[in-house]
Design an enzyme around this catalytic site. Structure first.
Site, mmCIF file in Angstrom:
data_model
loop_
_atom_site.group_PDB
_atom_site.id
_atom_site.type_symbol
_atom_site.label_atom_id
_atom_site.label_comp_id
_atom_site.label_asym_id
_atom_site.label_seq_id
_atom_site.Cartn_x
_atom_site.Cartn_y
_atom_site.Cartn_z
ATOM 1 C CE LYS A 188 -3.407 2.203 2.844
ATOM 2 N NZ LYS A 188 -4.359 2.176 4.255
ATOM 3 C CG ASP A 229 -12.746 1.610 1.663
ATOM 4 O OD1 ASP A 229 -12.249 0.544 1.366
ATOM 5 O OD2 ASP A 229 -12.339 2.069 2.821
ATOM 6 C CD GLU A 289 -13.444 -0.582 6.784
ATOM 7 O OE1 GLU A 289 -12.749 -1.295 6.155
ATOM 8 O OE2 GLU A 289 -13.026 0.780 6.839
ATOM 9 N NE ARG A 330 -12.072 7.122 -1.095
ATOM 10 C CZ ARG A 330 -12.429 6.474 0.280
ATOM 11 N NH1 ARG A 330 -12.725 7.544 1.245
ATOM 12 N NH2 ARG A 330 -12.072 5.232 0.770
ATOM 13 C CD GLU A 356 -7.103 5.061 3.610
ATOM 14 O OE1 GLU A 356 -6.624 3.899 4.146
ATOM 15 O OE2 GLU A 356 -8.462 5.184 3.498
HETATM 16 C C1 GCV Z 1 -5.799 -0.987 6.122
HETATM 17 C C2 GCV Z 1 -10.119 1.732 4.412
HETATM 18 C C3 GCV Z 1 -10.197 1.112 5.779
HETATM 19 C C4 GCV Z 1 -8.777 1.484 6.349
HETATM 20 C C5 GCV Z 1 -7.710 0.372 5.490
HETATM 21 C C6 GCV Z 1 -7.951 1.213 4.021
HETATM 22 C C7 GCV Z 1 -7.148 -0.045 3.111
HETATM 23 O O1 GCV Z 1 -10.054 3.190 4.401
HETATM 24 O O2 GCV Z 1 -11.046 2.198 6.730
HETATM 25 O O3 GCV Z 1 -9.019 0.702 7.736
HETATM 26 O O4 GCV Z 1 -6.615 0.432 5.756
HETATM 27 O O5 GCV Z 1 -9.277 1.106 3.534
HETATM 28 O O6 GCV Z 1 -7.779 -0.334 2.386
HETATM 29 O O7 GCV Z 1 -5.903 0.528 2.818
#
Ligand code: GCV
Length: 678
Positions: free
Chosen positions: A265, A342, A370, A313, A269
């Site tokens: 990643k 997401d 989630e 986004r 973020e």
């Molecule tokens: C691992 C979303 C989730 C994050 C996660 C991110 C990702 O934003 O809320 O917790 O982080 O996706 O998939 O990298």
């Protein structure tokens, strides 16, 4: 004496199934198995550890005919697959490799446990994907990002010396559904995972998983050379940085010769990445691809990127990655979330699928819930997975489904893969909710064969996990199959998305407007409610995200009349009095959807209570209590969303649906502190 006899009689009449079970055996319960066949009824050559496991499973559980397990190099085209044939008085399982034999054994056991016929078999199986991988978002301190089944299964503090028996049970469960790979740590990766100490721990897990055909992969932090190696920077074009990664890769392969590779990643973020040095995602991915290549490792580079720009986004991953098509090394695969935002209850599919013509693409699903009620809500995810895989992108003409783009049918691929974020934790039943086991199971089965139906997968799972009694199987299957749509109805119907409370992503917060923060972290950004209507305009007059879809989808989604109604608010800002296909106004339709969601959960409660006699007490009560929470939450969602949106629609909630039981102002005060550990 009389009484005593009566007790004995009652005892004998109690069906086996009502004794307590904790769910720890998953779908591998074998409730009626005593012992399987004796060793002399299994013909096989060699003594490879995987073969030994296959034989052990048969001796413990297989009650049918004698068997032969045969490796056969001419079956290479089946990859990890196998054939099972009835030949005279025995069954012959053949495969190129021992792991194929083990998969064949689990296939037979599944037939036995689901009461399917095991005579006259003529089965050929070949997996849909080469790499069928779980992504654990487990942190090194034992917490799990978006994990709802307790702490991590990996006891890093205890490793490498103390070994939990669950490591092997985990490997066995995965092998039984064909999963052959696992990323052990969170994509928000700590550089520490690549330290010598941690690699020694990883090695222990890799050794345990190996006989079950499971390769270990790691998420890596792009800044590792700087943070861990003390280099000046982590610029992928810096020779010292390249050398650092090369040495690190060699160090890993020395102790884990079949190490799978890296998941990354980057520049997402707040995570570091090649763009920190003015380089591209391709520069970063290729550098890692180069160092893993000599040992056959791969890089799964995530496309989950969105910067705090004004751009929608939902468009950003496409905008960043399409210009890089063709620039990636051949052991790099781009890992793409099913939707462009997401893991929402429902999203349009991610337009990046099919848009990269020269770069292998893989799907990332989320098994952990989630955005689907954590481990409190019963939501069977196979229909969501299938919806994505069966989506036609039209990239190469009609029929260019995401399944065909990613499995190598449409794009000759050296490598195919599919991934999902795991929902596994240290809870006894592994996943928190007993029914969440079905989502782990479903992912594995679809990764093996994406043409299986949601229904067939549910059918297998119910029979193996609970009972094959049709009086139980039928209603539970109906409940499972409708449960995803039910969750969409009570959370975000008609294409609404991301109106969750920030941080925990559990409850509703359509009023969320985090001024001063990033707009695309606020629910109001996503639903755009105002006096005129509701929904995100992604047509030409709006963000024009529709232009990222291949014709005719750009036009279909660009036109409110042709957009599927389950995505209408994803693509359009729709007037409150807009007439839907069934003649209702948008406002009415929305209200009825929320109401249907609530009603369905109440029906699930009834369905479950009636089935008490088929289920052991522990599992019965556990599911029952979670359904209560789900029912309350569904009402919470309905009231919060309808009362909030009503301020804009100014229309009455249709009189034949249940009235709200909450005050909007009270709902706004709810602050939850749950689930999010990072
Ligand atoms: C691992 C979303 C989730 C994050 C996660 C991110 C990702 O934003 O809320 O917790 O982080 O996706 O998939 O990298």
């Amino acid at each position: 004496m009389q009484n005593f006899k009566a007790y004995i009689l009652i005892f004998l009449l109690i069906p086996f199934s009502i004794f307590a079970e904790d769910g720890s055996k998953l779908w591998l319960r074998f409730p009626n198995a005593k012992n399987g066949i004796s060793a002399d009824k299994i013909i096989s050559k060699g003594n490879n550890p995987t073969l030994e496991i296959a034989k052990k499973e048969l001796m413990n559980h297989w009650k049918g005919q004698a068997l032969e397990l045969r490796t056969d190099k001419s079956l290479k085209h089946l990859k990890d697959g196998y054939t099972i044939k009835s030949i005279q008085n025995r069954l012959v399982i053949s495969a190129e490799k021992e792991i194929g034999l083990l998969y064949g054994v689990y296939h037979l056991l599944r037939l036995q446990e689901t009461k399917s016929s095991t005579s006259n078999l003529n089965i050929t199986e070949k997996p849909s994907y080469d790499v069928r991988i779980l992504n654990h978002w487990d942190n090194l301190d034992g917490t799990i990002e978006r994990g709802y089944a307790g702490y991590s299964l990996w006891k890093w503090e205890d490793l490498p010396n103390k070994i939990s028996p669950r490591y092997e049970e985990y490997a066995r469960a995965n092998a039984s559904i064909g999963i052959n790979a696992t990323v052990l740590n969170n994509v928000n990766a700590s550089p520490k995972i690549l330290s010598k100490d941690y690699l020694e721990k990883v090695k222990v897990l890799a050794d345990i998983f190996r006989p079950y055909g499971i390769k270990v992969y790691l998420s890596v932090n792009f800044s590792s050379p700087k943070v861990l190696g003390g280099l000046e920077n982590s610029d992928p074009l810096n020779k010292d940085v390249q050398k650092w990664w090369k040495n690190k890769a060699n160090e890993i392969y020395k102790i884990i010769p079949d190490f799978g590779g890296f998941l990354v990643k980057a520049n997402s973020e707040g995570q570091p990445g090649p763009q920190d040095y003015g380089r591209t995602h391709a520069d970063g991915a290729n550098m890692m691809g180069d160092v893993l290549k000599p040992n056959g490792g791969i890089v799964m580079w995530r496309a989950f990127v969105y910067s705090p720009s004004k751009e929608d986004r939902a468009k950003q991953a496409y905008l960043e990655f399409v210009p890089l098509d063709g620039k990636f090394k051949d052991n790099v695969i781009v890992q793409i979330k099913n939707g462009p935002v997401d893991f929402q209850p429902r999203e349009a599919f991610n337009p990046l699928f099919g848009a990269l013509k020269k770069t292998p693409e893989m799907v990332e699903f989320q098994i952990t819930q989630e955005y689907l009620g954590f481990s409190n809500h019963l939501v069977y995810l196979a229909p969501l997975f299938k919806e994505t895989l069966d989506s036609d992108t039209y990239s190469d003409g009609k029929g260019s489904t995401i399944a065909k783009i990613t499995d190598g049918t449409l794009r000759p691929a050296k490598l195919t893969a599919i991934s999902a974020v795991a929902n596994i934790g240290e809870d006894k039943n592994w996943t928190g909710h007993h029914f969440a086991q079905a989502n782990w199971y479903a992912f594995g089965r679809l990764a093996w064969n994406h043409s299986l139906s949601s229904e067939q997968i549910a059918d297998e799972w119910i029979k193996m996990t609970f009972t094959y009694n049709q009086e139980f199987v039928k209603p539970v299957k109906e409940m499972m199959l409708s449960s995803r749509e039910t969750a969409v109805d009570y959370m975000m119907p008609l294409g609404l998305h991301h109106i969750f409370a920030s941080g925990h992503h559990y409850g509703p917060e359509p009023w969320g407007d985090y001024k001063g923060g990033r707009p695309d972290w606020s629910p109001v950004y996503y639903h755009q409610a105002n006096e005129k209507g509701l929904g995100f305009d992604r047509t030409k007059s709006g963000s024009n995200a529709v232009s990222q879809y291949f014709p005719p989808l750009d036009n279909i989604y660009g036109n409110i009349k042709t957009t599927p109604e389950n995505l209408i608010l994803w693509f359009h800002h729709v007037p409150w009095d807009y007439k839907m296909k069934d003649g209702k106004t948008l406002w009415e339709e929305l209200s009825y959807k929320y109401d249907t969601g609530v009603k369905n959960v109440r029906d699930y409660q009834k369905t479950w209570d009636v089935l008490q006699k088929f289920v052991d007490e522990d599992r019965f009560k556990s599911v029952q209590s979670r359904l209560k929470i789900q029912a309350k939450d569904a009402v919470w969602w309905k009231d919060a969303c309808l009362l909030y949106f009503q301020q804009f629609s100014k229309m009455p909630i249709p009189y034949d649906i249940e009235r709200p039981v909450h005050e909007l102002e009270d709902l706004k005060k709810i602050k939850l502190n749950m689930g999010h550990h990072n």
